[in-house]
Design a protein around this motif. Sequence first.
Motif, mmCIF file in Angstrom:
data_model
loop_
_atom_site.group_PDB
_atom_site.id
_atom_site.type_symbol
_atom_site.label_atom_id
_atom_site.label_comp_id
_atom_site.label_asym_id
_atom_site.label_seq_id
_atom_site.Cartn_x
_atom_site.Cartn_y
_atom_site.Cartn_z
ATOM 1 N N SER A 145 15.060 -39.751 17.738
ATOM 2 C CA SER A 145 15.711 -40.917 17.143
ATOM 3 C C SER A 145 16.289 -41.831 18.233
ATOM 4 C CB SER A 145 16.826 -40.443 16.212
ATOM 5 O OG SER A 145 17.495 -41.533 15.645
ATOM 6 N N ARG A 146 16.420 -43.097 17.892
ATOM 7 C CA ARG A 146 16.947 -44.072 18.865
ATOM 8 C C ARG A 146 18.435 -43.870 19.113
ATOM 9 N NH1 ARG A 146 15.124 -49.743 16.588
ATOM 10 N NH2 ARG A 146 17.357 -49.886 16.870
ATOM 11 N N PRO A 147 18.882 -44.080 20.356
ATOM 12 C CA PRO A 147 20.314 -44.000 20.665
ATOM 13 C C PRO A 147 21.087 -45.123 19.961
ATOM 14 C CG PRO A 147 18.992 -43.904 22.675
ATOM 15 C CD PRO A 147 18.067 -44.277 21.565
ATOM 16 N N THR A 148 22.337 -44.851 19.602
ATOM 17 C CA THR A 148 23.180 -45.854 18.936
ATOM 18 C C THR A 148 23.851 -46.789 19.935
ATOM 19 O OG1 THR A 148 25.170 -44.483 19.011
ATOM 20 C CG2 THR A 148 23.731 -44.257 17.066
ATOM 21 N N GLY A 149 23.924 -46.389 21.191
ATOM 22 C CA GLY A 149 24.666 -47.149 22.192
ATOM 23 C C GLY A 149 26.018 -46.497 22.489
ATOM 24 N N GLU A 150 26.489 -45.637 21.590
ATOM 25 C CA GLU A 150 27.734 -44.905 21.819
ATOM 26 C C GLU A 150 27.421 -43.575 22.484
ATOM 27 O OE1 GLU A 150 30.963 -44.847 18.903
ATOM 28 O OE2 GLU A 150 29.532 -45.794 17.525
ATOM 29 N N SER A 151 28.417 -43.018 23.169
ATOM 30 C CA SER A 151 28.217 -41.721 23.818
ATOM 31 C C SER A 151 29.523 -40.953 23.876
ATOM 32 C CB SER A 151 27.640 -41.906 25.222
ATOM 33 O OG SER A 151 28.538 -42.612 26.036
ATOM 34 N N LEU A 152 29.411 -39.703 24.197
ATOM 35 C CA LEU A 152 30.560 -38.828 24.436
ATOM 36 C C LEU A 152 30.632 -38.572 25.930
ATOM 37 C CD1 LEU A 152 29.803 -36.194 21.658
ATOM 38 C CD2 LEU A 152 31.643 -37.886 21.605
ATOM 39 N N GLY A 153 31.824 -38.563 26.469
ATOM 40 C CA GLY A 153 32.002 -38.274 27.883
ATOM 41 C C GLY A 153 32.056 -36.776 28.141
ATOM 42 N N PRO A 154 31.903 -36.374 29.395
ATOM 43 C CA PRO A 154 31.993 -34.953 29.731
ATOM 44 C C PRO A 154 33.352 -34.365 29.329
ATOM 45 C CG PRO A 154 31.118 -36.196 31.576
ATOM 46 C CD PRO A 154 31.589 -37.189 30.558
ATOM 47 N N TYR A 155 33.335 -33.217 28.686
ATOM 48 C CA TYR A 155 34.515 -32.472 28.241
ATOM 49 C C TYR A 155 35.353 -33.215 27.197
ATOM 50 C CZ TYR A 155 32.969 -29.811 32.189
ATOM 51 O OH TYR A 155 32.184 -29.100 33.053
ATOM 52 N N GLU A 156 34.739 -34.146 26.499
ATOM 53 C CA GLU A 156 35.422 -34.853 25.422
ATOM 54 C C GLU A 156 35.357 -34.020 24.148
ATOM 55 O OE1 GLU A 156 34.932 -38.957 22.800
ATOM 56 O OE2 GLU A 156 34.017 -38.871 24.787
ATOM 57 N N SER A 157 36.507 -33.830 23.502
ATOM 58 C CA SER A 157 36.552 -33.116 22.227
ATOM 59 C C SER A 157 36.241 -34.095 21.113
ATOM 60 C CB SER A 157 37.936 -32.506 21.995
ATOM 61 O OG SER A 157 38.194 -31.516 22.955
ATOM 62 N N PHE A 158 35.574 -33.614 20.068
ATOM 63 C CA PHE A 158 35.239 -34.484 18.944
ATOM 64 C C PHE A 158 35.186 -33.677 17.651
ATOM 65 C CE2 PHE A 158 31.386 -33.092 21.072
ATOM 66 C CZ PHE A 158 30.526 -32.703 20.054
ATOM 67 N N GLN A 159 35.408 -34.357 16.538
ATOM 68 C CA GLN A 159 35.375 -33.731 15.224
ATOM 69 C C GLN A 159 33.981 -33.854 14.628
ATOM 70 O OE1 GLN A 159 37.938 -32.003 13.637
ATOM 71 N NE2 GLN A 159 38.795 -32.172 15.699
ATOM 72 N N VAL A 160 33.511 -32.784 14.011
ATOM 73 C CA VAL A 160 32.196 -32.765 13.383
ATOM 74 C C VAL A 160 32.382 -32.612 11.878
ATOM 75 C CG1 VAL A 160 30.044 -31.451 13.192
ATOM 76 C CG2 VAL A 160 31.091 -31.810 15.431
ATOM 77 N N GLU A 161 31.728 -33.494 11.121
ATOM 78 C CA GLU A 161 31.848 -33.441 9.659
ATOM 79 C C GLU A 161 30.609 -32.890 8.971
ATOM 80 O OE1 GLU A 161 30.654 -38.030 8.491
ATOM 81 O OE2 GLU A 161 32.758 -37.572 8.891
ATOM 82 N N ASP A 162 29.497 -32.775 9.693
ATOM 83 C CA ASP A 162 28.285 -32.199 9.125
ATOM 84 C C ASP A 162 27.443 -31.616 10.259
ATOM 85 O OD1 ASP A 162 26.347 -31.454 7.315
ATOM 86 O OD2 ASP A 162 25.512 -33.452 7.048
#
Length: 157
Positions: free
Chosen positions: A102-119
């Motif tokens: 799939s195509r990238p959205t343009g957004e990214s996560l940085g190294p060691y960044e915590s994030f919430q997952v909903e699915d």
Amino acid sequence: MASGGAQRRIVRCPGCGQAQRKDCDGNGRLLGGIAQVFDDSPVKAYRVCPRYKGRYQRRGQKFDNLFDPDVEGKERNALLEVPATWRSLTKIRLRELPDVGSRPTGESLGPYESFQVEDVIRKDGQHFLKLAGKTGWAFDRGIVGAWDGKPICERLG
């Protein structure tokens, strides 16, 4: 035939070419553990034959899984539980859909960044993670470069 008795035929091990031992299976495995004591034991434990001239491949069940055969499955299913907090191990570009192509959205996560997952969707050996509060999906295994096939994020807690 030799006089006075029948000639004994030597069976050669296909793995090393030498006379096959009683405890050899011909694939680099020698019976070990309880199977050495009791021929009819339902539990078969093997060890590597030191004479084997091929690439030894482990088969069967790990001892840890003997009493709980779905240990790995339980751990794998824990990755599907949401909501959950994950952490990236490197920079991860988010994708429009849960697909590595799939195509990238343009957004990214940085190294060691915590994030919430909903699915979470498990497909083709990947876990696709729908991020809460962001547009796009991340996945848990790298697909290029030094991270190819390796975990690029981990579930916390």
